[in-house]
Design a protein around this motif. Structure first.
Motif, PDB file in Angstrom:
ATOM      1  N   ASN A 210       0.830  -1.209   0.000  1.00 60.36           N
ATOM      2  CA  ASN A 210       0.000   0.000   0.000  1.00 60.36           C
ATOM      3  C   ASN A 210       0.863   1.257   0.000  1.00 60.36           C
ATOM      4  O   ASN A 210       0.577   2.230  -0.707  1.00 60.36           O
ATOM      5  CB  ASN A 210      -0.919   0.002   1.225  1.00 60.36           C
ATOM      6  CG  ASN A 210      -1.975  -1.090   1.149  1.00 60.36           C
ATOM      7  OD1 ASN A 210      -2.274  -1.597   0.071  1.00 60.36           O
ATOM      8  ND2 ASN A 210      -2.539  -1.459   2.287  1.00 60.36           N
ATOM      9  N   ALA A 211       1.943   1.230   0.795  1.00 62.92           N
ATOM     10  CA  ALA A 211       2.840   2.383   0.843  1.00 62.92           C
ATOM     11  C   ALA A 211       3.521   2.606  -0.499  1.00 62.92           C
ATOM     12  O   ALA A 211       3.673   3.740  -0.965  1.00 62.92           O
ATOM     13  CB  ALA A 211       3.884   2.181   1.939  1.00 62.92           C
ATOM     14  N   SER A 212       3.919   1.501  -1.153  1.00 63.59           N
ATOM     15  CA  SER A 212       4.571   1.611  -2.459  1.00 63.59           C
ATOM     16  C   SER A 212       3.615   2.166  -3.506  1.00 63.59           C
ATOM     17  O   SER A 212       3.986   3.014  -4.327  1.00 63.59           O
ATOM     18  CB  SER A 212       5.088   0.238  -2.888  1.00 63.59           C
ATOM     19  OG  SER A 212       5.653   0.291  -4.174  1.00 63.59           O
ATOM     20  N   GLN A 213       2.368   1.697  -3.478  1.00 60.62           N
ATOM     21  CA  GLN A 213       1.380   2.200  -4.431  1.00 60.62           C
ATOM     22  C   GLN A 213       1.090   3.677  -4.211  1.00 60.62           C
ATOM     23  O   GLN A 213       0.968   4.447  -5.167  1.00 60.62           O
ATOM     24  CB  GLN A 213       0.092   1.382  -4.312  1.00 60.62           C
ATOM     25  CG  GLN A 213       0.215  -0.046  -4.836  1.00 60.62           C
ATOM     26  CD  GLN A 213      -1.058  -0.840  -4.650  1.00 60.62           C
ATOM     27  OE1 GLN A 213      -1.991  -0.386  -3.989  1.00 60.62           O
ATOM     28  NE2 GLN A 213      -1.099  -2.031  -5.222  1.00 60.62           N
ATOM     29  N   ALA A 214       1.018   4.072  -2.942  1.00 60.31           N
ATOM     30  CA  ALA A 214       0.763   5.483  -2.643  1.00 60.31           C
ATOM     31  C   ALA A 214       1.920   6.352  -3.126  1.00 60.31           C
ATOM     32  O   ALA A 214       1.718   7.431  -3.699  1.00 60.31           O
ATOM     33  CB  ALA A 214       0.557   5.660  -1.138  1.00 60.31           C
TER      34      ALA A 214
END
Length: 227
Positions: A210-214
């Motif tokens: 999720n952090a990478s996608q954000a």
């Protein structure tokens, strides 16, 4: 970095000597094997990244090229006015040719360098494909384990509950049965710890994803030039 393997295939000793000297002067020289056309035909072709075919005795060139692996990078260095070369060029349109003229060594080194870089890039790409396939298999196994987590936890709860109920009345069990139930209870607890660790890893991986996608979305979002 992996050293490339180069075969110099020629019947002219001076050609092989000069080309070998040029390569040995490089900062990272490849592993060089020099073979004549007779030696090439008498033994199995060595594993190599590049074959440099130099001047050969009359009638040998066609047989040598025919015996080469189609996937092997080949540089042909012969006079451009060679009768045999004219026939070969029509038969092998993708054959890389460096004319044997005054500056042939310098030109060949440049072409060979590009060929070896291409071979290395293809090797790394193939290695990456194999690694990706292996990781995909691991990911499939991981997804299956996550999907089965609920069912496994239910089974473990039942095992632990029944084992603990039996252990509440140890007097009704033989010593052997009691020891076996304790073992079942202990192993079930260990499996439960493993499943809990799987759950924690799944949560950590999901948070990282999720952090990478954000971060990707923030980087890719266009910024307005106006406040």
């Amino acid at each position: 970095m992996r050293h490339a393997n180069v075969v110099i295939l020629t019947d002219e000793a001076e050609f092989a000597r000069l080309l070998t000297a040029c390569w040995q002067a490089e900062r990272q020289a490849p592993v060089i094997t020099v073979l004549t056309s007779e030696l090439w035909q008498q033994q199995e072709a060595p594993a190599c990244d590049l074959v440099v075919v130099g001047p050969m005795r009359e009638g040998k060139l066609t047989n040598v090229l025919r015996s080469l692996d189609p996937s092997t990078a080949v540089i042909l260095c012969v006079p451009a006015d060679s009768k045999e070369f004219g026939l070969l060029r029509s038969k092998y349109p993708r054959l890389v040719h460096v004319p044997l003229r005054e500056d042939w060594a310098h030109t060949l080194m440049l072409v060979a360098g590009e060929s070896l870089r291409r071979v290395e890039a293809m090797r790394l790409a193939k290695q990456a494909e194999c690694l990706a396939a292996k990781n995909e298999n691991h990911a499939t196994l991981g997804r299956y384990m996550l999907e089965m987590k609920h069912s496994v936890n239910n089974a473990l709860t039942s095992m632990l509950g029944n084992a603990e109920l039996l252990l509440l009345e140890p007097g009704q069990l033989s010593s052997q049965s009691l020891a076996q139930i304790k073992t079942i209870h202990s192993m079930a607890l260990r499996i439960n710890e493993v499943m809990q660790r799987f759950s924690s890893l799944a949560s950590e991986m999901q948070e990282a994803e999720n952090a990478s996608q954000a971060e990707t979305q923030e980087t890719g979002s266009p910024t307005s030039p106006y406040p």
